[in-house]
Write a protein that holds these residues in place. Structure first.
Motif, PDB file in Angstrom:
ATOM      1  N   LEU A   1       0.827  -1.209   0.000  1.00  0.00           N
ATOM      2  CA  LEU A   1       0.000   0.000   0.000  1.00  0.00           C
ATOM      3  C   LEU A   1       0.861   1.258   0.000  1.00  0.00           C
ATOM      4  O   LEU A   1       0.557   2.238  -0.705  1.00  0.00           O
ATOM      5  N   LEU A   2       1.920   1.252   0.782  1.00  0.00           N
ATOM      6  CA  LEU A   2       2.812   2.410   0.801  1.00  0.00           C
ATOM      7  C   LEU A   2       3.543   2.572  -0.523  1.00  0.00           C
ATOM      8  O   LEU A   2       3.702   3.693  -1.027  1.00  0.00           O
ATOM      9  N   ASP A   3       3.980   1.460  -1.113  1.00  0.00           N
ATOM     10  CA  ASP A   3       4.675   1.530  -2.404  1.00  0.00           C
ATOM     11  C   ASP A   3       3.759   2.078  -3.493  1.00  0.00           C
ATOM     12  O   ASP A   3       4.208   2.831  -4.379  1.00  0.00           O
ATOM     13  N   ASP A   4       2.469   1.712  -3.434  1.00  0.00           N
ATOM     14  CA  ASP A   4       1.515   2.250  -4.402  1.00  0.00           C
ATOM     15  C   ASP A   4       1.442   3.765  -4.301  1.00  0.00           C
ATOM     16  O   ASP A   4       1.394   4.469  -5.330  1.00  0.00           O
TER      17      ASP A   4
ATOM     18  N   GLN B   1       1.028  13.931   0.883  1.00  0.00           N
ATOM     19  CA  GLN B   1       0.929  13.396   2.238  1.00  0.00           C
ATOM     20  C   GLN B   1       0.487  11.929   2.208  1.00  0.00           C
ATOM     21  O   GLN B   1      -0.370  11.536   1.425  1.00  0.00           O
ATOM     22  N   VAL B   2       1.084  11.120   3.076  1.00  0.00           N
ATOM     23  CA  VAL B   2       0.713   9.715   3.163  1.00  0.00           C
ATOM     24  C   VAL B   2      -0.746   9.584   3.594  1.00  0.00           C
ATOM     25  O   VAL B   2      -1.246  10.383   4.379  1.00  0.00           O
ATOM     26  N   ASP B   3      -1.436   8.597   3.055  1.00  0.00           N
ATOM     27  CA  ASP B   3      -2.848   8.355   3.358  1.00  0.00           C
ATOM     28  C   ASP B   3      -2.974   6.982   4.014  1.00  0.00           C
ATOM     29  O   ASP B   3      -2.747   5.955   3.374  1.00  0.00           O
ATOM     30  N   PHE B   4      -3.365   6.970   5.299  1.00  0.00           N
ATOM     31  CA  PHE B   4      -3.488   5.711   6.032  1.00  0.00           C
ATOM     32  C   PHE B   4      -4.932   5.204   6.114  1.00  0.00           C
ATOM     33  O   PHE B   4      -5.232   4.340   6.928  1.00  0.00           O
TER      34      PHE B   4
END
Length: 379
Positions: A241-244, A267-270
Motif C-alpha cells: 500500500l505504501l509503495d503504491d 501526504q501519506v494516506d493511512f
C-alpha cells in the motif's frame, strides 16, 4: 499542557481508577443543530407538500428499519430474497465457500439472523443456517469481549455469565421461542451457578450449548479486521500500500511525505490501514519500513486510539464515574497484540484498570443499597 491519550496511554489507564474524567467536546450533532438554528432563525421556512402516494411510499420504506417488530414469516421471506440478491451480486451460490462465510450479514438484524438459524418457513439451506449461526455468535463475542477481559483479570466469571444472560434476554419473542435460544439460556443459567462456586477460574460446564464456553475457547483476536492474518502477511500488505502511494506520487513528479507540516509533496494516506496494520508498521520488526514510515504510522495509531477513547467516554453515561474505566477496558479488548505493544498496554496496566473499575462498581452498589440514586449524589 494537555496530554494526548495515544502518546501516554499507560498513565491514562492508571488514572481511570482514581475517577479521571475527560471534558466532553461538543458533538457533531450539537454543532449541526446550532447551525440549523442559525439558518432557520434568519431564513424563511420552505414547505414541501407530498402526494398521498409519496407518503405511502415513505411509510412503507421506513418500516423495515424496525425488523424486530416484523412477523416471523416476513423476516424469513425478506431474508430469502436478500440471500438470492447476494448470490446474484457476488456471483456465488452458497453462503459458505471453502469453509468461510461468504456473505456480509452486518446489515441484517438479530431478529433476521435468528429467523434464518431456526430455518423459518423452511426457506434456508444448511450452509445459510450455519452462516447465520456464525454471525450470531460473532455478535455475542463482540458484546462480551470486554466482559471476558474483566473476568480474566478479576477472576469473576459469574459476572461474565450474568452479562451473557442479559444479552440473551434482549432477544425478541420469536428468538425466545427457538430451541437454540432456550438451550443456550439454560446453559448460561447453569454456567452462572457453577461460576459462583468456582471463583477465580472459568467453570468447566462441558455444555456445547454454552456460548461463553465457545467464546473462551477461541484463541484468535477479536474485533480486528486483520485478526486472522499473520504478522508477515500484514507487513507485506502495508508495504504494498505504501509503495503504491510512493509510485503514484512519483508519477506526478512529487514524493510521498510523512510529516503534516511539510508544505510540499503528497501526504501519506493511512485510510486503508486498520489499527493492527499501523501497529505492525510502527513496530517494524523486520525492518521493512523506513524510520519516517514507522513514525508516521505510530502517530496515526495514537491519534485513532485517542479519538476512539474520547468518543467511547463521551457517548457513555456522564454521571457514571465508572464509565471512563469501562470505555478503556472495551478499547483494550479490541486491540491486537501489536497495538498493545506499541501503546504500552501491559497486563499490569489492565490489572490496575480492572481493580479500579470493580472498586467503583462496589462503591456505587453500596450507595444504591443505602437508598441513594447514585454515587454522584455524594460528590
Amino acid at each position: 499542557m494537555s496530554t494526548a491519550i495515544g502518546t501516554n496511554l499507560t498513565s491514562l489507564f492508571s488514572s481511570a481508577g482514581r475517577g479521571y474524567t475527560i471534558p466532553a467536546a461538543p458533538s457533531l450533532a450539537q454543532i449541526l443543530t446550532d447551525e440549523d438554528k442559525k439558518k432557520t432563525s434568519s431564513s424563511p421556512s420552505t414547505i414541501i407538500s407530498l402526494s398521498d402516494e409519496a407518503k405511502a411510499y415513505l411509510a412503507q420504506t421506513s418500516q423495515p428499519a424496525n425488523s424486530d417488530a416484523m412477523p416471523l414469516e416476513t423476516l424469513a421471506t425478506n431474508a430469502r430474497n436478500w440471500f438470492d440478491q447476494q448470490y446474484e451480486k457476488l456471483g456465488i451460490s452458497s453462503a459458505i465457500l471453502d469453509g468461510a462465510v461468504a456473505v456480509d450479514f452486518s446489515s441484517q438484524s438479530r431478529a433476521t439472523l435468528s429467523a434464518i438459524v431456526s430455518n423459518a418457513q423452511k426457506l434456508f439451506s444448511k450452509d445459510e443456517v450455519k452462516a447465520a449461526q456464525s454471525a450470531l455468535q460473532g455478535r455475542f463475542d463482540d458484546a462480551m469481549a470486554h466482559h471476558v477481559v474483566i473476568a480474566r483479570h478479576s477472576g469473576d466469571y459469574a459476572s461474565l455469565y450474568d452479562a451473557a444472560l442479559a444479552y440473551m434476554d434482549e432477544a425478541g419473542a420469536d428468538e425466545r421461542n427457538t430451541a437454540s435460544w432456550q438451550a443456550q439460556r439454560k446453559a448460561l443459567v447453569d454456567g452462572a451457578a457453577a461460576a459462583r462456586k468456582t471463583f477465580g477460574k472459568a467453570p468447566n460446564t462441558g455444555n456445547s450449548d454454552d456460548p461463553v464456553q465457545v467464546l473462551l475457547a477461541k484463541t484468535s483476536e477479536m474485533n480486528s479486521p486483520s485478526s486472522g492474518a499473520s504478522s508477515g502477511s500484514i507487513a507485506a500488505r502495508a508495504r504494498a500500500l505504501l509503495d503504491d502511494q510512493i509510485n503514484a506520487a512519483a508519477d506526478k513528479g512529487s514524493e510521498l511525505v510523512f510529516n503534516a507540516r511539510r508544505t510540499f509533496g503528497q501526504q501519506v494516506d493511512f485510510s486503508k490501514f486498520d489499527n493492527r496494520m499501523l501497529a505492525t508498521v510502527s513496530l517494524n520488526q523486520d525492518a521493512t519500513f523506513s524510520i519516517d514510515e514507522a513514525r508516521a504510522a505510530k502517530a496515526e495509531l495514537n491519534q485513532r486510539n485517542r479519538l476512539s477513547l474520547l468518543n467511547a467516554i463521551n457517548s457513555g453515561n456522564s454521571s457514571d464515574p465508572s464509565a471512563g474505566s469501562l470505555a478503556m477496558i472495551k478499547q483494550y479488548a479490541a486491540m491486537s497484540a501489536e497495538e498493545k505493544s506499541v501503546l504500552g498496554v501491559t497486563e499490569q496496566v489492565m490489572n490496575r484498570l480492572v481493580r479500579g473499575y470493580n472498586s467503583l462498581l462496589s462503591v456505587q452498589s453500596s450507595f444504591s443499597n443505602s437508598g441513594t440514586t447514585g454515587i454522584s449524589a455524594y460528590l
